[in-house]
Every structure is written in structure tokens, then in C-alpha cells.
Design an enzyme around this catalytic site. Sequence first.
Site, PDB file in Angstrom:
ATOM      1  N   LYS A  62      -2.615  -5.975  -9.541  1.00  0.00           N
ATOM      2  CA  LYS A  62      -2.349  -6.544  -8.212  1.00  0.00           C
ATOM      3  C   LYS A  62      -3.600  -6.578  -7.330  1.00  0.00           C
ATOM      4  CE  LYS A  62       2.506  -5.565  -7.491  1.00  0.00           C
ATOM      5  NZ  LYS A  62       3.454  -4.998  -6.550  1.00  0.00           N
ATOM      6  N   ASP A  98       5.897  -9.794  -1.181  1.00  0.00           N
ATOM      7  CA  ASP A  98       6.598  -8.586  -0.722  1.00  0.00           C
ATOM      8  C   ASP A  98       7.000  -8.745   0.749  1.00  0.00           C
ATOM      9  OD1 ASP A  98       6.467  -7.170  -3.034  1.00  0.00           O
ATOM     10  OD2 ASP A  98       4.659  -6.055  -2.523  1.00  0.00           O
TER      11      ASP A  98
END
Length: 458
Positions: A62, A98
Site C-alpha cells: 500500500k 478507505d
Amino acid sequence: MIGFPVSHSRSPAIFRFLAEREGVKDFSYAATEVKPEHLPTFISTIKSDREFIGLNVTLPHKEEILPYLDSLSSEARCLGAVNVVRKNQEKVEGHNTDVIGILRTLDAHRCRIEGEDAWIWGAGGAARAVAFSLGERRARCVHVFNRDHSRAQRLVAQLEPRFPDTCFRASRSPDDTGSRPLSLLVNATPIGMKDVLVTDLSPAFPFMGALPMTRYASAFDLVYVPEKTPFLSRAEELGIFPIGGLGMLVDQAIATWELWFGSLQQPIESREALMVHLRETLRSRAEDSRPIFLTGFMGVGKSTVAQSLGQQLGWDCVDTDHLVAQGASMSIPRIFELEGESGFRAREVVAVAQCAGLLRTVVALGGGGITDPKSLELILRSGHLVFLSAETGALEERLKRTAHTRPLLAGLSPEMRLEKIHSLLADRMPLYERAKLRVSTDGRSPQDVADEVLRRLP
Ligand code: NAP
């Protein structure tokens, strides 16, 4: 999706479900293990692959992926993490869904954030996204508590400059939140997740009762397995409105889909359908860990489908032929040579019995692994039997190439081979049909077959 490892990911099931609902044809989504050292090569390969639409990115890439991308969304830049890549011509853009997943969840429950105080437990990637979302919604003060205090301090330092209307504080103890009542509590740690930290559960939440709360406060747990976590149960006891993590998972997936393909045709219905689908798969996976046995004729693809199922479920895979060979310290053809088919079958009965006692395991049975009546009864009692079928013509084609490695077919002329295949199929079909589920493999990838098995298993 790329990560290392990726076997526990639910993303393949989610995106294939959406593709089916949206009627997107020729859609292929795979979870691929990419080692950190191979990341740069992987990215340059997808840049030049015209079929590629995008990527989901999970741990440990990530953050490491950032230098290889051509541009970043403002969320991804501020959070320093990317979980979705969208291809645009030959360029790759990094996004982070997110935040949108969190905001949509909080909005769906009409949580009051602007001008309110909130408390976050945890300071990892998910906590950072929660803190960012609360800054976006102009919370007054966000208290961040983490067992590693320096990590909470880093989070605060990262977000403060971006959101001048919100005060971010790294708390030294869970109840260090001042006297102003809180309107939101968030668990952004894995505490309470199934199979994780079970021993931490009961002593973990006593401080919750001591925190001052508004009468309209909510508690949001990012954990989604189980749906009702200890954190949410405790919140309910205290009269705090509970919000589970499943909605965020769904909203993130939909936001990813929108980045790749644009809006869903029926956003509200699809959200509900995905929620139901996930709830069902998660519940059945949580409750039923008995083995899945795959049966079917030789050459039908039991081993590759077993691997795909194992990957999707995060379960182990075993192959009874391998167990037999291992137990005998000989190859299968050699066992046939020395002990005949009856010797092999006797060993196979033992291997099947070993597998019947395993949990969270996908078992690829040998083509004749259910011919022993006692083994078949044991399989039916101890797990789920799935029959992978194929057209006889397709089997004949596949077996042409590998007949020499199969003791029952090796050395036969083409005519005799066909005759043998037909007679074995005729003998075994009534046994295969005792399976709970029959899934055709004709013209389909192992992943496709595995998806159908997971969808249809009770
Ligand atoms: P992460 O970056 O690894 O951070 C984990 C956090 O939990 C850290 O703050 C860590 O504290 C804390 N922690 C771990 N074990 C702990 C323990 N025994 N006691 C106290 N604190 C502990 O993970 P993440 O990506 O932020 O994910 C956190 C959780 O959110 C996971 O359960 C994940 O599944 C969930 N999540 C859900 C969604 C969703 O869609 N619902 C999305 C993203 C994440 P230290 O810094 O002290 O190690």
C-alpha cells in the site's frame, strides 16, 4: 489484486459478484501474490497491458507502490497509502477508497461529526483513514489512542496541517479525552476479529463505560467478522448506537468499482445485494469449517479448483493422491505396478479417512476416491462433497495428453482408452451423483468454478 500474501482476500468474490450483477462480460479478477522485489516489474507490465483496468492493492504494497505511480488522489497523497489503482491510457493513478467507505458508512447512519469530538482506538492505516474522514467532516477534536504512543503521535502530526479546523490529539491512556462528551468511538484495531486476540476480548473494553458520551453517540467497529463484535456489544450495553464494519467494506468496493467502470446501474439495490451476499458468505465460512471434498473424473481439474478454493477461503489444500504417494514413499504408477489397483485403493481409503478429520481444508479426491462405499459415507458425513463434471468429449480431449501418466489409461490404444473412459464413467456416475453439489467445468477457469462452488454451498 496484489499483495503478499493474498489468500484471505474477499475481493475476488466481491468483484465477481458485482461484475455478474452489472452484466460486465469478459471480466477477470484475480488475487496475485507479488513479492515486494517484483513490484516495479509488475507495475511496468500492467502499464503496457491494454486489457488491464486496475488493481486493488493490499499489504505490504500500500505504501511501497507510491513511487511507481504516475499520479495520486489527494486522499492517497495525504494518507501515504494506495489501495486502488486505475489505469488511464498508459498511466497509472493511485487512489484510496478507505476514506469514501468510512464517510459513506458514517453518512448512512447519520452520525453527527461536524463540531463534535471523537475517539479512535488504533493508529494504523485504517485509523489514519478514519482520522482523515473526521477531518473532512470538520470534527472539533479527534483523540487517538494507540498502545504504541509514538505511532499515534505520527498520525496526529501527519493530519494536523491538512485540517486546521480539527484538533488531533494523541492520548496517553484510553480515557484521556478531556471532559467534553464524545459523539463517536471507533475501533480501528483488529481486536475482536474472529480468530484474533481472543484472549484480549474481555479486559479490553472496561474504559468505555468511563468515557463521557453525547446522547446521540455512535460506536463504529471496522472489524466485520464477526458482525457483532465485543466492542459493539459493549457499546450497546452502554446505550451507544453500534455500527459494524461490513458496510464500509461494501462501500469501499463500490467506490472502487465506480473508479474503474463509473456508477453502478442500481446503486442502492446493488449495495444491499452485496451486503446480503457478503453476510451469507462470511457467516457460512465462520460457522462451517468442515472440509470440502472435490470429486469428479480424472482430468476434470480437481486440484486446480481446490487451490483456487483454498486461496479464496484461506484454507489448506490436500490431494489424496499426494497423501497416498507420500505415505507409500512411491509414485502412484509405481504403487499400481507393485501392489495393483487394489493396493492403491486400500491406501486411498486411509488417506480419505485422514482428510475427513481435517478442518478448514479443501480436499481434491482421486478420480476413484469415492468408489469405496465406506469412504463415500465418511465423506458425506464429515464434510461437503462437490462433483466437478465435464462433457465426456472434453474429458477425452484432456486425457489424450496425460493418459501416459495415469495408471488406468497408460499403455492403452486410443480406442481402448475411450472404451475404458466410458466404462469408468458409467460405473462412477451414480457415486458422483451422491454429491451435494454438481458444478460443470466446461469452458471455465478454475476460479470461475471455485466461485460457483462458494456461491452455491449452503
Ligand atoms: P494496521 O495498519 O496493522 O494497524 C493495526 C492497529 O491495531 C495498530 O494501531 C496496532 O497497534 C493495533 N493493534 C493490533 N493489535 C493490537 C492489540 N493486541 N492491542 C492493541 N492494539 C492493537 O491495520 P489496519 O489496516 O489499520 O487495520 C485495522 C483493522 O481495521 C483490521 O481489523 C482491519 O481488518 C480493519 N479494517 C476494516 C476495513 C473495512 O472495510 N471494514 C477496512 C480496513 C481495515 P500498534 O501500532 O501498537 O501495533
